[in-house]
Design a protein around this motif. Structure first.
Motif, PDB file in Angstrom:
ATOM      1  N   PHE A   4       0.575  -1.777  -0.430  1.00  0.00           N
ATOM      2  CA  PHE A   4       0.242  -0.367   0.288  1.00  0.00           C
ATOM      3  C   PHE A   4       0.743   1.610  -0.257  1.00  0.00           C
ATOM      4  CE2 PHE A   4      -2.953   3.165   2.644  1.00  0.00           C
ATOM      5  CZ  PHE A   4      -3.803   3.669   1.321  1.00  0.00           C
ATOM      6  N   ASP A   5       1.832   1.076   1.202  1.00  0.00           N
ATOM      7  CA  ASP A   5       2.364   2.634   0.403  1.00  0.00           C
ATOM      8  C   ASP A   5       3.658   2.298  -0.685  1.00  0.00           C
ATOM      9  OD1 ASP A   5       4.224   4.348   2.664  1.00  0.00           O
ATOM     10  OD2 ASP A   5       6.164   3.233   2.167  1.00  0.00           O
ATOM     11  N   ARG A   6       3.842   1.175  -0.868  1.00  0.00           N
ATOM     12  CA  ARG A   6       4.633   2.058  -2.170  1.00  0.00           C
ATOM     13  C   ARG A   6       3.755   1.829  -3.288  1.00  0.00           C
ATOM     14  NH1 ARG A   6      10.428   0.815  -1.651  1.00  0.00           N
ATOM     15  NH2 ARG A   6      10.787   1.095  -0.019  1.00  0.00           N
ATOM     16  N   GLY A   7       2.335   1.683  -3.142  1.00  0.00           N
ATOM     17  CA  GLY A   7       1.813   2.717  -4.076  1.00  0.00           C
ATOM     18  C   GLY A   7       1.342   0.863  -5.220  1.00  0.00           C
ATOM     19  N   LEU A   8       1.240  -0.735  -5.024  1.00  0.00           N
ATOM     20  CA  LEU A   8       1.024  -1.577  -5.319  1.00  0.00           C
ATOM     21  C   LEU A   8      -0.321  -1.590  -5.552  1.00  0.00           C
ATOM     22  CD1 LEU A   8       4.795  -3.532  -5.119  1.00  0.00           C
ATOM     23  CD2 LEU A   8       3.784  -2.159  -6.760  1.00  0.00           C
ATOM     24  N   LEU A   9      -0.997  -1.598  -4.583  1.00  0.00           N
ATOM     25  CA  LEU A   9      -2.237  -1.461  -4.158  1.00  0.00           C
ATOM     26  C   LEU A   9      -3.251  -0.431  -3.706  1.00  0.00           C
ATOM     27  CD1 LEU A   9      -3.315  -2.393  -1.203  1.00  0.00           C
ATOM     28  CD2 LEU A   9      -2.002  -4.223  -1.612  1.00  0.00           C
ATOM     29  N   THR A  10      -4.640  -0.074  -3.398  1.00  0.00           N
ATOM     30  CA  THR A  10      -5.234   0.813  -3.274  1.00  0.00           C
ATOM     31  C   THR A  10      -6.249   0.405  -2.581  1.00  0.00           C
ATOM     32  OG1 THR A  10      -5.630   2.856  -2.656  1.00  0.00           O
ATOM     33  CG2 THR A  10      -5.924   1.153  -5.297  1.00  0.00           C
ATOM     34  N   ILE A  11      -6.565   0.790  -1.513  1.00  0.00           N
ATOM     35  CA  ILE A  11      -8.192   1.232  -1.084  1.00  0.00           C
ATOM     36  C   ILE A  11      -9.045   1.708  -2.327  1.00  0.00           C
ATOM     37  CG2 ILE A  11      -9.605   0.561   0.661  1.00  0.00           C
ATOM     38  CD1 ILE A  11      -8.024  -1.903   0.698  1.00  0.00           C
ATOM     39  N   THR A  12      -9.912   1.246  -2.940  1.00  0.00           N
ATOM     40  CA  THR A  12     -10.959   2.463  -3.241  1.00  0.00           C
ATOM     41  C   THR A  12     -11.680   2.805  -2.449  1.00  0.00           C
ATOM     42  OG1 THR A  12     -12.692   0.811  -4.038  1.00  0.00           O
ATOM     43  CG2 THR A  12     -11.229   0.751  -5.308  1.00  0.00           C
ATOM     44  N   PRO A  13     -12.701   4.762  -2.930  1.00  0.00           N
ATOM     45  CA  PRO A  13     -13.206   5.099  -2.182  1.00  0.00           C
ATOM     46  C   PRO A  13     -14.769   4.138  -0.994  1.00  0.00           C
ATOM     47  CG  PRO A  13     -12.518   6.836  -3.307  1.00  0.00           C
ATOM     48  CD  PRO A  13     -12.178   5.149  -3.596  1.00  0.00           C
ATOM     49  N   GLU A  14     -15.122   3.230  -2.244  1.00  0.00           N
ATOM     50  CA  GLU A  14     -16.080   1.406  -1.668  1.00  0.00           C
ATOM     51  C   GLU A  14     -15.740   0.834  -0.949  1.00  0.00           C
ATOM     52  OE1 GLU A  14     -16.237   4.340  -4.713  1.00  0.00           O
ATOM     53  OE2 GLU A  14     -14.919   3.549  -5.349  1.00  0.00           O
ATOM     54  N   ASP A  26      -5.459   8.612  -6.631  1.00  0.00           N
ATOM     55  CA  ASP A  26      -4.706   9.479  -7.466  1.00  0.00           C
ATOM     56  C   ASP A  26      -3.017  10.249  -7.672  1.00  0.00           C
ATOM     57  OD1 ASP A  26      -7.562  10.052  -8.155  1.00  0.00           O
ATOM     58  OD2 ASP A  26      -7.853  11.530  -7.154  1.00  0.00           O
ATOM     59  N   HIS A  27      -2.714   9.970  -6.591  1.00  0.00           N
ATOM     60  CA  HIS A  27      -0.924  10.648  -5.806  1.00  0.00           C
ATOM     61  C   HIS A  27      -0.465   8.994  -6.012  1.00  0.00           C
ATOM     62  CE1 HIS A  27      -2.705  14.585  -6.605  1.00  0.00           C
ATOM     63  NE2 HIS A  27      -3.710  14.061  -5.690  1.00  0.00           N
ATOM     64  N   ILE A  28      -0.371   8.761  -5.555  1.00  0.00           N
ATOM     65  CA  ILE A  28       0.463   7.403  -4.686  1.00  0.00           C
ATOM     66  C   ILE A  28       0.044   5.527  -5.193  1.00  0.00           C
ATOM     67  CG2 ILE A  28       1.285   5.692  -2.809  1.00  0.00           C
ATOM     68  CD1 ILE A  28      -0.290   8.238  -0.958  1.00  0.00           C
ATOM     69  N   PHE A  29      -1.829   5.216  -5.815  1.00  0.00           N
ATOM     70  CA  PHE A  29      -1.246   3.753  -6.694  1.00  0.00           C
ATOM     71  C   PHE A  29      -0.683   4.276  -7.929  1.00  0.00           C
ATOM     72  CE2 PHE A  29      -4.499   1.688  -8.811  1.00  0.00           C
ATOM     73  CZ  PHE A  29      -4.300   0.033  -8.448  1.00  0.00           C
ATOM     74  N   LYS A  30       0.020   2.976  -8.329  1.00  0.00           N
ATOM     75  CA  LYS A  30       0.254   2.760  -9.801  1.00  0.00           C
ATOM     76  C   LYS A  30      -0.090   2.409 -10.262  1.00  0.00           C
ATOM     77  CE  LYS A  30       5.131   3.209  -7.314  1.00  0.00           C
ATOM     78  NZ  LYS A  30       5.983   2.457  -7.228  1.00  0.00           N
ATOM     79  N   SER A  31      -1.798   2.946 -11.076  1.00  0.00           N
ATOM     80  CA  SER A  31      -2.250   1.947 -11.486  1.00  0.00           C
ATOM     81  C   SER A  31      -1.806   1.235 -12.793  1.00  0.00           C
ATOM     82  CB  SER A  31      -3.576   3.248 -11.792  1.00  0.00           C
ATOM     83  OG  SER A  31      -2.604   4.437 -13.086  1.00  0.00           O
ATOM     84  N   GLU A  58     -13.161  -1.246  -1.703  1.00  0.00           N
ATOM     85  CA  GLU A  58     -12.247  -2.111  -2.267  1.00  0.00           C
ATOM     86  C   GLU A  58     -11.124  -2.628  -1.754  1.00  0.00           C
ATOM     87  OE1 GLU A  58     -14.650  -3.015  -6.169  1.00  0.00           O
ATOM     88  OE2 GLU A  58     -16.328  -3.527  -4.873  1.00  0.00           O
ATOM     89  N   VAL A  59     -10.043  -3.204  -2.065  1.00  0.00           N
ATOM     90  CA  VAL A  59      -8.855  -3.402  -2.914  1.00  0.00           C
ATOM     91  C   VAL A  59      -8.255  -3.603  -4.657  1.00  0.00           C
ATOM     92  CG1 VAL A  59      -6.975  -5.343  -2.617  1.00  0.00           C
ATOM     93  CG2 VAL A  59      -8.287  -5.135  -1.158  1.00  0.00           C
ATOM     94  N   LYS A  60      -7.662  -3.143  -4.564  1.00  0.00           N
ATOM     95  CA  LYS A  60      -7.611  -3.121  -6.048  1.00  0.00           C
ATOM     96  C   LYS A  60      -5.688  -2.903  -6.439  1.00  0.00           C
ATOM     97  CE  LYS A  60      -7.805   0.028 -10.028  1.00  0.00           C
ATOM     98  NZ  LYS A  60      -8.497   1.568 -10.182  1.00  0.00           N
ATOM     99  N   LEU A  61      -5.213  -3.610  -7.161  1.00  0.00           N
ATOM    100  CA  LEU A  61      -3.994  -3.911  -7.533  1.00  0.00           C
ATOM    101  C   LEU A  61      -3.556  -3.209  -8.604  1.00  0.00           C
ATOM    102  CD1 LEU A  61      -3.868  -7.936  -7.228  1.00  0.00           C
ATOM    103  CD2 LEU A  61      -3.578  -5.899  -5.740  1.00  0.00           C
ATOM    104  N   SER A  62      -2.205  -2.916  -8.753  1.00  0.00           N
ATOM    105  CA  SER A  62      -1.483  -2.050 -10.160  1.00  0.00           C
ATOM    106  C   SER A  62      -1.773  -2.848 -10.706  1.00  0.00           C
ATOM    107  CB  SER A  62      -0.054  -1.159  -9.286  1.00  0.00           C
ATOM    108  OG  SER A  62       0.487  -2.467  -8.865  1.00  0.00           O
TER     109      SER A  62
END
Length: 250
Positions: free
Chosen positions: A188-198, A245-250, A200-204
């Protein structure tokens, strides 16, 4: 004996405890409640009632139809609003007051080696605030990783959603935190995954395209999975959007 009204300082210390114990443990039999009540010169029942008053102001509990006491004082509401306006300042003040009332010092052995001045003050403030943030986030999440459910304390991290350096006022806001195990905290810290406002886990794409031992069972299986949302201090969707928007590496 005439009833003595609660002071602002007492309520700040009470709110400190409210943040650091799970909602289900704010009752008057909890050893932490009994201990702080003794420090304040109050009964455990009186302190428990104040904690329930704070719970009645908690929007996360209202959304889940969980009720605290329904008649909190105006001063309790003021304390609640003060914290939510500037968690950084009030978290440190509440910790300092709690230690002062208990006859303890906020200085650890390492801090005592520094001469008095701005450097030591900054180190102490950072350490105290980080301790408050971890306790509040883990209590909100019932000391379980919100992705995997892992409940081994030594493996859990209080992860900032908006980084510590990017939002001073919300550094210690538990709604700017997630309880994650050390592995997912790093991702999470490296932006390899994020948690959406809904929630949900989202992987890069870097992770979804990676293959190797353990990735399927510990990473890929959680893609698009819902996290365990805490009953109170739920992660703020605006903070989660910032991370996306700023950390996640989509």
């Amino acid at each position: 004996m005439a009833r003595v009204n609660w002071t602002r300082k007492e309520l700040i210390v009470a709110f400190n405890l409210y943040c650091k114990i799970p909602f289900g443990k704010i009752h008057n039999k909890n050893p932490d409640v009994i201990e702080l009540a003794g420090v304040l010169g109050r009964t455990p029942s009186s302190l428990s009632w104040k904690l329930a008053n704070f719970a009645s102001l908690d929007p996360s509990l209202k959304k889940r139809n969980i009720s605290g006491a329904t008649h909190g004082s105006g001063l309790e509401r003021e304390i609640w609003e003060e914290f939510n306006e500037n968690w950084e300042r009030l978290a440190f003040e509440s910790e300092a007051l709690r230690l002062e009332m208990s006859g303890l010092s906020p200085l650890g052995e390492d801090e005592q080696l520094f001469p008095e001045g701005k450097t030591r003050d900054a180190i102490v403030r950072t350490r105290v605030n980080q301790g408050f943030f971890r306790a509040a986030v883990l209590a909100a999440h019932s000391a379980k990783c919100c992705i995997t459910g892992i409940a081994v304390g030594e493996l859990l991290c209080a992860s900032h959603i908006v980084p510590w350096s990017q939002d001073i006022k919300n550094r210690t806001n538990p709604r700017n935190g997630l309880c994650l195990n050390a592995f997912h905290d790093r991702a999470f810290d490296r932006g390899l995954l994020t948690i959406t406002p809904e929630y949900e886990v989202k992987l890069s794409t870097k992770m979804t395209g990676s293959k190797g031992p353990g990735l399927d069972s510990f990473i890929h299986k959680y893609d698009r999975a819902k996290i365990i949302v805490p009953s109170r201090f739920a992660p703020d969707p605006l903070f989660l959007q910032y991370h996306h928007d700023h950390i996640f590496k989509s």
